[in-house]
Design an enzyme around this catalytic site. Structure first.
Site, short mmCIF file in Angstrom:
data_model
loop_
_atom_site.label_atom_id
_atom_site.label_comp_id
_atom_site.label_asym_id
_atom_site.label_seq_id
_atom_site.Cartn_x
_atom_site.Cartn_y
_atom_site.Cartn_z
N LYS A 1 0.87 -1.19 0.00
CA LYS A 1 0.00 0.00 0.00
C LYS A 1 0.90 1.23 0.00
O LYS A 1 0.84 2.10 0.87
CB LYS A 1 -0.93 -0.05 1.22
CG LYS A 1 -2.08 0.96 1.17
CD LYS A 1 -3.07 0.70 0.04
CE LYS A 1 -4.23 1.70 0.14
NZ LYS A 1 -5.00 1.79 -1.10
N ASP B 1 -2.18 -12.25 5.49
CA ASP B 1 -3.21 -12.91 6.30
C ASP B 1 -4.56 -12.83 5.59
O ASP B 1 -5.28 -13.83 5.44
CB ASP B 1 -3.27 -12.22 7.67
CG ASP B 1 -4.07 -12.98 8.70
OD1 ASP B 1 -4.57 -14.08 8.39
OD2 ASP B 1 -4.19 -12.49 9.84
#
Length: 372
Positions: A204, A260
């Site tokens: 990001k 995750d």
């Protein structure tokens, strides 16, 4: 009584595998995986010795902590660790630092298991179990490489504080060092090199400082892998692309939290998270192997959980930690044969298939492996 000299020699020569069933459905699925492992051990004369211990809620109930020092020491001394799952509502209200999940984080950190490999492979027999159209997911074969011992799950400072007006504020920290990024990037490039030679780094970088460093370091590492095609993708786009056109990906490498989430999303492309194994490796390929799914307390004790992710984790263990490729492939072939027979646990069941429980599925894989 002291062991006889011969027994001591035999133990020292055998490979030690530590079995940690954990909580919820963990003991049920582990029982089936151990049956498969024991048969493979005999059939291929692998020389494994199995030890059993507690982790998570089971360890809290027995020792007051989610990972006892003695268990950690046994894990250090083992050649590989096979884990079920940890956690459940029974332990949700206890102090955060001794919840079951802290035992899992601690064993990963203490063993230096920084590289988590999560393959998302769609068995052709399960194309109808995927939530996406068969033409979008058929032939799917992705590997997600997740950094496992850094980032926001381990970052400090973290905690809660009270602001001037009496309002509570919680905060976490997302740190990554160059060396942490470099070593996980190398795992991603190495895996891509032996697969489809495409690596997508997910971050990001448009808003996070840690992601900006991540991208810079990945670009530097890429210079050592001219044969691997590197691309970058923001995590929100990657999440969207996984359900829009997942077959564009070969290997994805990303940080702890993004990995995750993305690996759980990828698992649903395969029909069920109950099909996804994982390997967590240190710098020397010593590893801990576990299914991607959690402890599923809502179905624990009912005998309906899917043991295939745990059984396939055994296959990954044989391949990555012990170089026993023939045994690993035999287990994967046995799983495929069982699916050919139309046997399905509830999570992967579709019309026309035979719904079976945990034990029946495990027994079927054992029978198929025995007959190979």
């Amino acid at each position: 009584m002291a062991a006889a000299p011969f027994e001591r020699i035999e133990k020292s020569m055998s490979k030690q595998i530590l079995i940690l069933p954990g909580d919820g459905i963990g003991p049920e699925i582990m029982a089936e995986a151990v049956k498969v492992l024991e048969l493979a051990n005999d059939k291929f004369q692998l020389g494994f010795a199995l030890e059993h211990d507690l982790i998570g809620g089971a360890a809290i109930d027995a020792h007051g902590v989610p990972l006892a020092d003695a268990t950690l020491e046994r894990a250090r001394n083992a050649d590989a660790v096979l884990l079920g799952a940890v956690g459940g509502p029974k332990w949700d209200k206890i102090e955060r630092d001794i919840r079951p999940e802290r035992g899992l984080l601690k064993i990963r950190a203490q063993l230096g298991l920084f590289a988590n490999l999560r393959p998302a492979i769609l068995y052709p027999q399960l194309a109808d179990a995927s939530s996406l159209k068969p033409e979008i997911v058929s032939g799917l074969d992705i590997l997600i490489v997740r950094e496992l011992t850094g980032g926001i799950y381990f970052g400090a400072p973290r905690g809660q504080r009270e602001l001037e007006g009496g309002e509570r504020q919680a905060y976490d920290t997302l740190p990554y060092s160059e060396s942490e990024v470099r070593r996980i990037a190398r795992v991603g490039f190495d895996m891509a090199r032996v697969r489809g030679k495409k690596l997508c780094s997910v971050d990001k970088a448009n808003v996070l400082a840690s992601s900006q460093l991540w991208r810079e370091v990945v670009e530097e590492v890429a210079k050592d892998y001219p044969d691997v095609e590197l691309s970058h993708m923001y995590v929100d786009n990657a999440a969207m692309q996984l359900v829009r056109a997942p077959k564009q990906f070969d290997v994805m490498v990303t940080d702890n939290m993004f990995g995750d989430i993305l690996s759980d999303e990828a698992s649903m492309l395969t029909g069920s998270i109950g099909m996804l194994p994982s390997a967590s490796l240190d710098a020397n390929n010593k590893g801990m192997y576990e299914p991607c799914h959690g402890s599923a307390p809502d179905i624990a004790g009912q005998g309906v959980a899917n043991p295939l992710a745990t059984i396939l984790s055994v296959s990954m263990m044989l391949r990555y930690s012990f170089n026993q490729h023939a045994a690993a492939e035999a287990i994967e072939q046995a799983v495929s044969q069982v699916l050919d027979q139309g046997l399905r646990t509830g999570d992967i069941w579709s019309t026309g298939c035979n719904k079976v429980g945990t034990k029946e599925m495990g027994d079927a894989v054992v029978a198929a492996l025995r007959n190979l």
